[in-house]
Scaffold this active site. Structure first.
Site, PDB file in Angstrom:
ATOM      1  N   THR A   7     -45.908 -13.004   8.095  1.00  0.00           N
ATOM      2  CA  THR A   7     -45.933 -14.450   8.315  1.00  0.00           C
ATOM      3  C   THR A   7     -46.851 -15.075   7.289  1.00  0.00           C
ATOM      4  O   THR A   7     -47.837 -14.458   6.882  1.00  0.00           O
ATOM      5  CB  THR A   7     -46.418 -14.802   9.735  1.00  0.00           C
ATOM      6  N   ASP A  68     -40.869 -15.183  14.702  1.00  0.00           N
ATOM      7  CA  ASP A  68     -40.148 -16.432  14.504  1.00  0.00           C
ATOM      8  C   ASP A  68     -40.144 -17.177  15.829  1.00  0.00           C
ATOM      9  O   ASP A  68     -39.789 -16.611  16.862  1.00  0.00           O
ATOM     10  CB  ASP A  68     -38.720 -16.199  13.991  1.00  0.00           C
ATOM     11  N   GLY A 149     -49.065 -26.586  15.217  1.00  0.00           N
ATOM     12  CA  GLY A 149     -47.665 -26.937  15.467  1.00  0.00           C
ATOM     13  C   GLY A 149     -47.540 -28.010  16.536  1.00  0.00           C
ATOM     14  O   GLY A 149     -48.175 -29.060  16.478  1.00  0.00           O
ATOM     15  N   TYR A 150     -46.734 -27.725  17.555  1.00  0.00           N
ATOM     16  CA  TYR A 150     -46.450 -28.688  18.618  1.00  0.00           C
ATOM     17  C   TYR A 150     -47.413 -28.564  19.802  1.00  0.00           C
ATOM     18  O   TYR A 150     -47.193 -29.167  20.845  1.00  0.00           O
ATOM     19  CB  TYR A 150     -45.006 -28.491  19.106  1.00  0.00           C
ATOM     20  N   ASP A 151     -48.481 -27.765  19.666  1.00  0.00           N
ATOM     21  CA  ASP A 151     -49.366 -27.479  20.806  1.00  0.00           C
ATOM     22  C   ASP A 151     -49.920 -28.730  21.496  1.00  0.00           C
ATOM     23  O   ASP A 151     -50.058 -28.744  22.719  1.00  0.00           O
ATOM     24  CB  ASP A 151     -50.547 -26.603  20.356  1.00  0.00           C
ATOM     25  N   HIS A 177     -45.694 -18.015  24.788  1.00  0.00           N
ATOM     26  CA  HIS A 177     -44.523 -17.321  24.270  1.00  0.00           C
ATOM     27  C   HIS A 177     -44.944 -16.150  23.379  1.00  0.00           C
ATOM     28  O   HIS A 177     -44.460 -15.034  23.522  1.00  0.00           O
ATOM     29  CB  HIS A 177     -43.678 -18.335  23.497  1.00  0.00           C
TER      30      HIS A 177
HETATM   31  P1  ITT Z   1     -43.705 -17.969   9.078  1.00  0.00           P
HETATM   32  O1  ITT Z   1     -42.197 -18.118   8.969  1.00  0.00           O
HETATM   33  O2  ITT Z   1     -44.352 -17.681   7.770  1.00  0.00           O
HETATM   34  O3  ITT Z   1     -44.091 -16.998  10.149  1.00  0.00           O
HETATM   35  P2  ITT Z   1     -43.614 -20.730  10.061  1.00  0.00           P
HETATM   36  O4  ITT Z   1     -44.704 -21.721  10.358  1.00  0.00           O
HETATM   37  O5  ITT Z   1     -42.519 -21.160   9.105  1.00  0.00           O
HETATM   38  O6  ITT Z   1     -44.328 -19.383   9.562  1.00  0.00           O
HETATM   39  P3  ITT Z   1     -41.622 -20.534  12.173  1.00  0.00           P
HETATM   40  O7  ITT Z   1     -40.478 -20.455  11.220  1.00  0.00           O
HETATM   41  O8  ITT Z   1     -41.626 -19.600  13.328  1.00  0.00           O
HETATM   42  O9  ITT Z   1     -43.013 -20.285  11.435  1.00  0.00           O
HETATM   43  O10 ITT Z   1     -41.731 -22.030  12.621  1.00  0.00           O
HETATM   44  C1  ITT Z   1     -41.947 -22.414  13.902  1.00  0.00           C
HETATM   45  C2  ITT Z   1     -42.347 -23.857  14.024  1.00  0.00           C
HETATM   46  O11 ITT Z   1     -42.829 -23.992  15.357  1.00  0.00           O
HETATM   47  C3  ITT Z   1     -43.494 -24.316  13.116  1.00  0.00           C
HETATM   48  O12 ITT Z   1     -43.395 -25.716  12.916  1.00  0.00           O
HETATM   49  C4  ITT Z   1     -44.722 -24.019  13.936  1.00  0.00           C
HETATM   50  O13 ITT Z   1     -45.795 -24.903  13.629  1.00  0.00           O
HETATM   51  C5  ITT Z   1     -44.223 -24.218  15.358  1.00  0.00           C
HETATM   52  N1  ITT Z   1     -44.867 -23.239  16.240  1.00  0.00           N
HETATM   53  C6  ITT Z   1     -44.753 -21.883  16.182  1.00  0.00           C
HETATM   54  N2  ITT Z   1     -45.522 -21.292  17.105  1.00  0.00           N
HETATM   55  C7  ITT Z   1     -46.145 -22.306  17.751  1.00  0.00           C
HETATM   56  C8  ITT Z   1     -47.089 -22.342  18.784  1.00  0.00           C
HETATM   57  O14 ITT Z   1     -47.579 -21.233  19.321  1.00  0.00           O
HETATM   58  N3  ITT Z   1     -47.512 -23.527  19.216  1.00  0.00           N
HETATM   59  C9  ITT Z   1     -47.042 -24.669  18.673  1.00  0.00           C
HETATM   60  N4  ITT Z   1     -46.171 -24.720  17.674  1.00  0.00           N
HETATM   61  C10 ITT Z   1     -45.717 -23.543  17.209  1.00  0.00           C
END
Ligand code: ITT
Length: 196
Positions: A7, A68, A149-151, A177
């Protein structure tokens, strides 16, 4: 053998590292010299998790663990889902994504949603995936400074009314999750493979 986290998201790295046994030798993709964005061309969390883990395992050997994740909002028919990272635009900006979500949900009374994570575990002999999800609701405005993120918009249904952004890392891990997916993965390992 090393375990590399597939990641480029430093917040995921922090949460995953906090869930792993301290004696494991864990490297991030960045520490391993991988600066490019990991490939994510799939249309499901499972496909993308597999793609990211396979990419790093092939490149570096050893063990790779990817994550993901996505937010599925019922009133938006499961969106943003697998496209959560770019919901607000191509720049993958968390604040922009949250603003886009609030905008999409203006006037919406059904606020139920869930976070879902798929973890892929790539080893020299194969690949396995594990899932975790948490139900909750989307607030009408942000609350809390922690998390990412959306936390700041998500209140888990089994909590005490706080958002994930108002919780300590350990509290979020216990019901998130990602925490659930990581525990499923570790239970499946059952001490069999301990990267050192
Ligand atoms: P990698 O692919 O490098 O792992 P990424 O940020 O692109 O990183 P994702 O494709 O899984 O990861 O994107 C998921 C989206 O959901 C991204 O906007 C994150 O900020 C959000 N997200 C993922 N996990 C979260 C969490 O635990 N709480 C809040 N938002 C989350």
């Amino acid at each position: 053998m090393k375990l590399v986290l597939a990641t480029q998201n430093p917040n995921k790295v922090k949460e995953i590292q906090a869930a792993l046994p301290a004696e494991w030798s864990v490297t991030t993709a960045r520490d391993a010299g991988i600066t490019e964005e990991l490939p994510e061309t799939g249309t499901t969390l499972d496909a993308n998790a597999r793609e990211k883990a396979a990419y790093l395992q092939t490149k570096l050997g050893g063990f790779a663990l990817s994550d993901d994740s996505g937010l599925e909002v019922d009133a938006l028919e499961g969106a943003p889902g697998v496209y959560s990272a770019r919901f607000g635009g191509p720049e993958k900006d968390d604040a922009v994504n949250r603003a886009a979500l609030l905008h999409a949900m203006e006037g919406v009374t059904n606020r139920t949603a869930r976070f879902r994570t798929v973890i892929a575990w790539a080893t020299p002999t194969g690949m396995t995936t594990f899932e975790g999800e948490v139900e909750g609701i989307i607030l009408e405005s942000e609350r809390g400074e922690g998390g990412f993120g959306y936390d700041a918009l998500f209140v888990p249904e089994d909590g005490d009314g706080r958002t994930f952004a108002e919780m300590a890392l350990e509290e979020k891990k216990a019901m998130s999750h990602r925490g659930r997916a990581l525990r499923a993965w570790m239970a499946a390992l059952d001490g069999e493979i301990i990267p050192r």
